[in-house]
Design a protein around this motif. Structure first.
Motif, short mmCIF file in Angstrom:
data_model
loop_
_atom_site.label_atom_id
_atom_site.label_comp_id
_atom_site.label_asym_id
_atom_site.label_seq_id
_atom_site.Cartn_x
_atom_site.Cartn_y
_atom_site.Cartn_z
N UNK A 154 0.82 -1.22 0.00
CA UNK A 154 0.00 0.00 0.00
C UNK A 154 0.85 1.27 0.00
N UNK A 155 2.13 1.12 -0.34
CA UNK A 155 2.98 2.29 -0.52
C UNK A 155 3.53 2.90 0.74
N UNK A 156 3.73 2.11 1.78
CA UNK A 156 4.30 2.61 3.03
C UNK A 156 5.60 1.88 3.34
N UNK A 157 6.52 2.57 3.98
CA UNK A 157 7.79 1.95 4.36
C UNK A 157 7.55 0.90 5.45
N UNK A 158 8.19 -0.26 5.37
CA UNK A 158 8.03 -1.29 6.40
C UNK A 158 8.34 -0.79 7.80
N UNK A 159 9.22 0.22 7.91
CA UNK A 159 9.57 0.75 9.23
C UNK A 159 8.37 1.37 9.94
N UNK A 160 7.33 1.70 9.18
CA UNK A 160 6.13 2.29 9.78
C UNK A 160 5.40 1.30 10.68
#
Length: 341
Positions: A154-160
């Protein structure tokens, strides 16, 4: 060509072949001023690998329809009809059966992400929870890996995954809700305004993810939106609702480009076509307001706002009638000799 409408006549899959088959659904909320009929006799079918869009103004019953698919109505609601998921009636399921279906069999993307995420838990933990419940055989390393995959989808960094909801923007929260709906690889996804809080670029990305999910894995989807142009681009078929009823149903491109019902035409005209000079002179909007569900008048609910209303519209509420691969509830279709009011 006009005939009485049936699931086959309107181009939808037959009930026994459908992933989701909603039949004669009625939902009425109890209020201090009496019953409020939010959904009135709706039929809708979603096949595997198919996206069905549901459009209409606020208050037409779209979100009530979406929540009823997974039996998420409050105790004040009276529900009748059938919601058949893979041939089993969700409305008749025992709690254990229903719990097994939610998230794993069918999931929902809620419209209000702000109120759907737990503020005291990290995003990663909330994405992992449905997997822990419905896929207990997964080890923790695979769950962590899957959380990272979902965020990337969904276009978010895994670190989120380490963030709390208050550390995310509105659009990021909405993307997390979409990721959560995909966590357990459901067969059906109900998306209630999934791109409302997203900017245009992210909206396109998320819609592409949802489309690939459906086309690539044969997942069925019911997509709810105010934006008929988005539904026309993404969906196979579109169902248009007004005052709790279906007033038009058919192939998405036809409903958007050549609507049969005057209300569908007003929704379509609200979105200008790029490169079409005539779109600059489209009507500014539809006059009046949607009717109060508690005080529905006799006859067609749309008649007070309809520019083509005839005297018969004030007394008779038309049912859906099939027109080849489409269906609409309007006496004007095929009867141009009726005099306008």
């Amino acid at each position: 060509m006009t005939t009485e409408t049936t699931p086959e006549a309107t181009g939808t899959a037959a009930p026994d072949a459908a992933l989701l088959a909603i039949r004669d659904l009625h939902v009425t909320y109890a209020t201090g001023e009496g019953g409020l009929p939010a959904v009135r006799g709706v039929d809708l079918t979603v096949a595997r690998g198919q996206i069905v869009g549901v459009a209409g103004e606020s208050g037409c019953g779209k979100s009530t329809l979406a929540s009823t698919v997974l039996r998420l109505q409050p105790p004040s609601a009276t529900v009748s009809g059938q919601v058949l998921f893979d041939g089993r009636d969700v409305l008749a399921m025992r709690w254990g059966e229903l719990r097994a279906v939610r998230w794993a069999g069918a999931s929902i993307v809620f419209q209000g992400a702000l109120h759907s995420l737990n503020p005291v838990h990290r995003i990663g933990a909330q994405l992992a929870e449905p997997m822990h419940i419905h896929q207990p055989g997964l080890d923790e390393a695979r769950v962590t890996e899957r959380v990272a995959e979902l965020l990337d989808q969904v276009g978010m960094a895994p670190e989120r995954a380490k963030s709390y909801p208050h550390q995310l923007s509105g659009g990021q929260k909405q993307r997390v809700m979409i990721a959560m709906a995909l966590a357990c690889d459901p067969e059906l996804v109900v998306a209630d305004e999934p791109t409302t809080a997203l900017d245009v670029m992210v909206q396109a990305q998320v819609l592409n993810v949802l489309s690939e999910l459906v086309r690539g894995r044969g997942v069925g989807m019911m997509m709810i939106s105010h934006d008929l142009s988005v539904l026309a681009d993404l969906c196979d078929r579109i169902t248009v609702m007004y005052a709790g009823r279906v007033i038009e149903e058919g192939p998405a491109d036809q409903v958007f480009a050549a609507p049969l019902h005057p209300y569908s035409g007003a929704l379509s005209a609200a979105f200008p076509r790029v490169g079409d000079p005539a779109a600059r002179f489209a009507p500014a909007g539809l006059p009046g307001d949607p009717p109060d569900p508690r005080n529905l008048t006799e006859g067609c609910s749309f008649a007070p706002r309809c520019p083509r209303a005839a005297p018969v519209c004030l007394h008779d509420e038309p049912g859906l009638v099939a027109y080849d691969d489409r269906a609409a509830a309007c006496v004007r279709i095929g009867e141009p000799d009726l005099e306008a009011r």
